[in-house]
Motif scaffolding. Structure first.
Motif, short mmCIF file in Angstrom:
data_model
loop_
_atom_site.label_atom_id
_atom_site.label_comp_id
_atom_site.label_asym_id
_atom_site.label_seq_id
_atom_site.Cartn_x
_atom_site.Cartn_y
_atom_site.Cartn_z
N UNK A 158 27.65 52.09 5.42
CA UNK A 158 27.65 50.74 6.00
C UNK A 158 28.91 50.52 6.84
N UNK A 159 30.06 50.94 6.33
CA UNK A 159 31.31 50.78 7.06
C UNK A 159 31.25 51.57 8.37
N UNK A 160 30.79 52.81 8.27
CA UNK A 160 30.70 53.67 9.46
C UNK A 160 29.76 53.06 10.50
N UNK A 161 28.63 52.57 10.05
CA UNK A 161 27.67 51.98 10.97
C UNK A 161 28.25 50.74 11.65
N UNK A 162 28.92 49.90 10.90
CA UNK A 162 29.54 48.69 11.44
C UNK A 162 30.55 49.02 12.54
#
Length: 140
Positions: free
Chosen positions: A76-80
Motif C-alpha cells: 500500500x505504501x509503495x503504491x501510494x
C-alpha cells in the motif's frame, strides 16, 4: 520532520545527484523503521528533482517470524508513492538479486536514465594485447 545527521544528508546528496534510483529499506520487525519512510521520502524528493527517478521500497528481514509490518502495508505504501515493492531477507538472500535486477531493468527501460549510465567515450581503456600505433596510452 526528523533531523538527520549531517553525514546522512551528505550521503543522500551524493547518491541522488544523478537522480537514477533510490532504494528505501525498512525492517518488517520494526514499526519505527516503517514509520520513518515518509521522512526519507522527503529527503529523496529534496535531492531527486527528476520525476523518473526509480524508487524501490524494500521490506527486509522477511525470514523472521515476529513481523510487525505486514506485506500489504508495504504494498500500500509503495503504491501510494509510485514505488516498486520487494520483500527481502539479507540473511537468506531472498529477494536480493531481484531488487538489483529490478533497478537495472528500470534503468534500461528509461531513455534518460539509460543514457546517463553509459560510460563516457574515453572513460575506459581496454587492454587486449594488440599494439595499436594510434593508441598513445599505456598501462605501464
Amino acid at each position: 520532520m526528523v533531523f538527520l545527521p549531517f553525514y546522512y544528508i551528505v550521503i543522500c546528496s551524493d547518491i541522488v545527484i544523478y537522480n537514477i534510483a533510490v532504494i528505501l529499506v525498512y525492517d518488517v520487525t520494526s514499526s519505527q523503521s516503517f514509520d520513518h519512510l515518509n521522512d526519507w521520502l522527503e529527503e529523496v524528493d529534496l535531492w531527486a528533482d527528476e520525476d523518473d527517478t526509480i524508487k524501490l521500497l524494500v521490506g527486509n528481514k522477511v525470514d523472521l517470524q515476529d513481523k510487525l509490518i505486514q506485506r500489504q502495508q508495504g504494498l500500500d505504501f509503495a503504491k501510494t508513492h509510485a514505488m516498486v515493492f520487494i520483500e527481502t531477507s539479507a540473511k537468506t538472500e531472498e529477494g536480493i538479486q531481484q531488487t538489483f535486477d529490478e533497478v537495472i531493468t528500470k534503468v534500461l527501460e528509461n531513455p534518460r536514465l539509460n543514457a546517463q549510465t553509459k560510460p563516457k567515450e574515453k572513460s575506459a581503456h581496454i587492454l587486449d594485447g594488440s599494439n595499436d600505433s594510434n593508441d598513445q596510452e599505456s598501462c605501464c
